[in-house]
Enzyme design. Structure first.
Site: not given
Length: 276
Positions: A137, A157, A179
């Site tokens: 994980r 970004c 975004n």
């Protein structure tokens, strides 16, 4: 209607109808004429794309598929931070006289760290874990290195990818701090869908779900009329992505390893201004 079109429409409508404007705040981005580039935004947009069902590229307008893949390979495969290694000019405004964008994007993925299994950069660590430790994980990458931010032409970004294997299926979460929905939303979705497909193929897995988490999803003030026009277009069925099945090594993929079959879209009749 393709799933990509459906989610783009819902995201844009959510921002336009329920978003918050920053016109009363000082902002960093500027238009080419020097005017401040204000936005209307929504916080915490989460979109899910099932890559088993269809390839998530817009048909409401054209997304430049080959350029998307070229930039993806520039960052993730070449691990470059120099625009001279890129075949488009999308990064020109953030590069210095030598073509460097500083210690950003590919530079961060190419930095090596020591592990008990050996020394890896971030990409090779993902590839190693997908093959040798798929139940982990901890399979993720992060380009937002605070130590190097002052030496980056642009802060990342789309900064983090988390990979998770469920049975024979590889899923991923793309985290994005910011975004620009008109210019970059589907661009990023296409890129990271391709990346997930690439990692899955070379790891003997199937590409499953791409989850796109956006902290600040925004539409610039001068983009609002363009977005409203795009939303009037008639969506078309999603195309099929064809990937060269002979590629078994991540570093053997090229732009020509991918092609879209039956990609129909509404041609653009506008030029999109970009805020810097």
């Amino acid at each position: 209607m393709s799933r990509a079109d459906e989610l783009f429409i819902s995201t844009c409508n959510e921002i336009l109808n329920n978003g918050v404007w920053d016109t009363d705040l000082p902002v960093r981005p500027r238009w080419e004429d020097g005017a401040p580039a204000h936005t209307v935004k929504k916080f915490g947009i989460v979109n899910r794309y099932n890559l088993q069902e269809e390839f998530p590229i817009l048909t409401l307008r054209r997304t430049a598929f080959k350029s998307c893949v070229d930039e993806l390979l520039w960052i993730w495969q070449k691990k470059s931070n120099n625009i001279h290694d890129l075949n488009s000019h999308i990064w020109d405004s953030w590069a210095d006289e030598s073509g460097s964008i500083g210690k950003a994007y590919g530079y961060q993925l190419g930095k090596k760290s020591k592990y008990k299994e050996g020394e890896f950069d971030q990409v090779d660590r993902v590839l190693y874990d997908l093959k040798h430790n798929p139940s982990s994980r901890r399979i993720l990458t992060n380009m937002y290195n605070f130590e190097d931010l002052h030496e980056m032409g642009l802060y990342p970004c789309a900064y983090s990818m988390t990979f998770n294997v469920s049975g024979d299926t590889l899923n991923g979460i793309l985290n994005q701090r910011s975004n620009d929905v008109l210019t970059a939303n589907n661009w990023n979705v296409v890129q990271y869908a391709v990346l997930l497909i690439m990692f899955a193929q070379v790891s003997g897995l199937r590409a499953g779900e791409l989850v796109h988490v956006i902290a600040d999803a925004h539409i610039y003030d001068r983009h609002v009329p363009i977005v409203k026009e795009i939303l009037k277009n008639e969506p078309k069925p999603a195309p099929k992505l064809i990937v060269d099945p002979s590629v078994k090594n991540f570093y053997d993929f090229t732009v020509d390893s991918f092609r879209l079959e039956n990609y129909e879209y509404t041609p653009s009749t506008f030029k999109i201004p970009v805020a810097i």
